[in-house]
Design a protein around this motif. Structure first.
Motif, short mmCIF file in Angstrom:
data_model
loop_
_atom_site.label_atom_id
_atom_site.label_comp_id
_atom_site.label_asym_id
_atom_site.label_seq_id
_atom_site.Cartn_x
_atom_site.Cartn_y
_atom_site.Cartn_z
N CYS A 220 0.85 -1.21 0.00
CA CYS A 220 0.00 0.00 0.00
C CYS A 220 0.88 1.25 0.00
O CYS A 220 0.60 2.22 -0.72
CB CYS A 220 -0.92 0.01 1.22
SG CYS A 220 -2.20 -1.27 1.22
N ARG B 22 2.33 2.70 -3.28
CA ARG B 22 1.45 3.37 -4.23
C ARG B 22 1.47 4.88 -4.02
O ARG B 22 1.74 5.35 -2.91
CB ARG B 22 0.00 2.88 -4.07
CG ARG B 22 -0.37 1.72 -4.98
CD ARG B 22 0.40 0.50 -4.69
NE ARG B 22 0.35 -0.48 -5.78
CZ ARG B 22 1.14 -1.53 -5.85
NH1 ARG B 22 2.00 -1.77 -4.89
NH2 ARG B 22 1.06 -2.37 -6.86
N GLN C 45 -3.69 4.83 -2.72
CA GLN C 45 -3.49 3.81 -1.69
C GLN C 45 -4.79 3.18 -1.22
O GLN C 45 -4.89 1.96 -1.08
CB GLN C 45 -2.71 4.41 -0.51
CG GLN C 45 -1.27 4.69 -0.86
CD GLN C 45 -0.53 5.44 0.24
OE1 GLN C 45 -1.11 5.84 1.24
NE2 GLN C 45 0.77 5.63 0.06
N TYR D 46 -6.25 0.96 -3.98
CA TYR D 46 -5.45 -0.26 -4.13
C TYR D 46 -5.82 -1.28 -3.06
O TYR D 46 -6.00 -2.47 -3.36
CB TYR D 46 -3.96 0.08 -4.06
CG TYR D 46 -3.07 -1.12 -3.90
CD1 TYR D 46 -2.85 -2.00 -4.96
CD2 TYR D 46 -2.47 -1.40 -2.67
CE1 TYR D 46 -2.04 -3.12 -4.80
CE2 TYR D 46 -1.67 -2.52 -2.51
CZ TYR D 46 -1.45 -3.38 -3.57
OH TYR D 46 -0.67 -4.49 -3.41
#
Length: 355
Positions: free
Chosen positions: A27, A30, A35, A38
């Motif tokens: 996470c 990203r 985040q 995702y």
């Protein structure tokens, strides 16, 4: 691997507590604005498929950030956890106390707990545990495989080192704040030292049984007993290399569960799977053999590469004749008991600084 309907039904009735999944590392890789999405797209479906109710998310600081960038990276990852939770508030909630966990579960949410896997961010500045506590940290292990200024990791067992002076102070600081102490990755002598000092329950978030697989990352029967005597719980690591040298099967993983239960009782056994396949695949590539302290870490138990495979553990325990009440302890009951009493609860530590 398929799971029969009976096992799925039993698993669905369980509270599942996973005390170690490295998903926060991905996470944090990203862009900030992606985040939350995702996590929702990649990890939330897996957690739901595995029936995960409580998820501990460790903050691990990779070598590239050590030592100078360790505190910065720790802060980035903690903020990522809060950002992911805010973007997915209909599905997860960061919990700071056992009462928070119960409220999150009652609201149909996955309870998230933030942890430190290694304390490079602290150095010898033990007073930093206080701001880290305010940022949500509720579990801490002092090392990874190597050495920090608090203790040696299990990869340094040849030194025979106990906790440093700062490490002794760190035990007292964590116990006073309500940060639970985690001996996973701690070296053998340092584990013994911490267990001597501890006045509150100690956990092993992701360690298996040395008697089943002799590896320095696993716990001897004496150390299993030491953890249980504090009132703590041991989360069985499902990473293949720590389960067996060659026999990478669900059955062999459950051998660890059964052994720990036979030594300390089923109420002191839980699951700390150490799901890391997607992390290693992204960082190193799916076809690369990744060495972890000299052992190939990029080998996995078929079906247990991620959270969605957790019902396989339930199915194996059912197949071995385990009663549902005992399975409930393993899947989450043991850790729930400790979290309810200890998570975020301040105390007056009786640790002796000269021990």
């Amino acid at each position: 691997m398929t799971i029969d309907a009976q096992a799925q039904s039993v698993h669905a009735r369980m509270r599942v507590v996973d005390t170690h999944d490295d998903l926060l590392m991905l996470c944090a890789r990203r862009p900030v604005h992606l985040q939350g999405a995702y996590f929702r797209e990649t990890w939330l479906p897996q957690l739901r498929a595995g029936g995960v109710d409580v998820q501990v998310l460790p903050v691990f600081v990779a070598d590239e950030f050590r030592p100078e960038g360790a505190l910065r990276q720790t802060l980035r990852m903690l903020e990522t956890g809060w950002r992911v939770a805010a973007a997915n508030s209909d599905a997860v909630r960061i919990c700071l106390t056992g009462e928070d966990v119960e409220r999150a579960l009652a609201d149909g949410l996955i309870a998230i707990i933030l942890a430190l896997e290694g304390c490079e961010a602290v150095g010898t500045d033990v007073e930093l545990f206080e701001p880290l506590f305010r940022l949500g940290v509720r579990i801490a292990s002092f090392t990874h495989f190597g050495r920090t200024m608090l203790a040696d990791g299990s990869g340094e067992d040849g030194t025979g080192s106990r906790l440093t002076g700062a490490g002794i102070d760190a035990v007292a600081a964590c116990e006073s704040l309500g940060i639970m102490l985690d001996v996973s990755h701690l070296g053998a002598a340092s584990t013994d030292h911490l267990l001597e000092l501890a006045t509150r329950p100690v956990i092993a978030s992701h360690s298996s049984a040395y008697s089943v697989r002799p590896h320095h990352r696993n716990l001897t029967d004496a150390r299993l007993r030491g953890i249980a005597e504090t009132g703590g719980t041991v989360g069985i690591n499902l990473l293949a290399t720590f389960v067996d040298h060659d026999d990478h099967t669900v059955a062999r993983a459950v051998d660890h569960v059964e052994h720990v239960a036979s030594v300390v009782g089923v109420e002191h056994v839980g699951l700390g799977p150490d799901f890391i396949k997607e992390v290693l695949d992204e960082i190193y590539g799916p076809d690369e053999d990744v060495l972890l302290d000299g052992v190939v870490a990029s080998t996995y138990i078929p079906g247990l590469e991620g959270p969605s495979g957790l019902p396989l553990i339930t199915a194996e325990l059912i197949g071995r004749g385990w009663p549902e009440d005992d399975i409930r302890w393993v899947m989450g009951g043991g850790f729930s008991r400790v979290l309810a009493r200890e998570l975020g609860v301040p105390g007056s530590s009786g640790v002796r600084r000269d021990a």
